[in-house]
Design a protein around this motif. Sequence first.
Motif, PDB file in Angstrom:
ATOM      1  N   GLU A 158       9.754  -2.196  68.645  1.00 52.39           N
ATOM      2  CA  GLU A 158       8.674  -2.886  68.313  1.00 52.39           C
ATOM      3  C   GLU A 158       8.306  -3.874  69.172  1.00 52.39           C
ATOM      4  N   ALA A 174       5.883  -2.430  71.943  1.00 53.08           N
ATOM      5  CA  ALA A 174       4.399  -2.330  71.500  1.00 53.08           C
ATOM      6  C   ALA A 174       3.756  -3.606  71.403  1.00 53.08           C
ATOM      7  N   ASP A 218      -4.956  -3.240  66.362  1.00 52.34           N
ATOM      8  CA  ASP A 218      -4.033  -3.050  67.313  1.00 52.34           C
ATOM      9  C   ASP A 218      -2.559  -2.694  66.811  1.00 52.34           C
ATOM     10  N   ARG A 232      -1.324  -0.334  64.096  1.00 60.55           N
ATOM     11  CA  ARG A 232      -1.017   1.171  64.631  1.00 60.55           C
ATOM     12  C   ARG A 232       0.356   1.501  64.875  1.00 60.55           C
ATOM     13  N   ASP A 233       0.920   0.316  65.571  1.00 56.00           N
ATOM     14  CA  ASP A 233       2.067   0.444  66.144  1.00 56.00           C
ATOM     15  C   ASP A 233       3.227  -0.067  65.531  1.00 56.00           C
TER      16      ASP A 233
END
Length: 154
Positions: free
Chosen positions: A55, A58, A121, A124-125
């Motif tokens: 995490e 990203a 943004d 999404r990750d």
Amino acid sequence: MIRFLSVLMLGLALLAPAASAQAVDAHQKMAAFKAEVAQGKQAYVSRQLALDSAEQAAFWPVYDKMQEALAELAQRRRDNAAAYAALVGDAADADDAEDIAEEAVAIEMDQAELFERAFKDLSRDLGPRQALAYVQVEARLATLLRYEVAASLP
């Protein structure tokens, strides 16, 4: 009528200490929050989100991009507050007052758009929960900046 006014005055007298206590409590909370962030914003954000290594990979690029934009907004906010403070003591020109007000609103709108973009943004990750957690952290930090700017105004 006199009875009503007496009751009203008594009620206001009883509320005054509560309002004062709330103001002190809010000031204490803000001071505690400021102390918590004083170790560094990045460290504070990291503690709040507790991201695993995947995490983090990203998150941090989005965070860095966000910080650049937030720094610009913070400077605009400080400049806007300084322009407002300069007008307070003077006979304010209507055009100048309007420009300052429009910039204040534009700053808020730009910040909201920035938060929305970061949420999208990161969703999404990291998923919406972690994205929301980050946006909330930034919102609290923005409140701290607003508090400091407001405290500097006349």
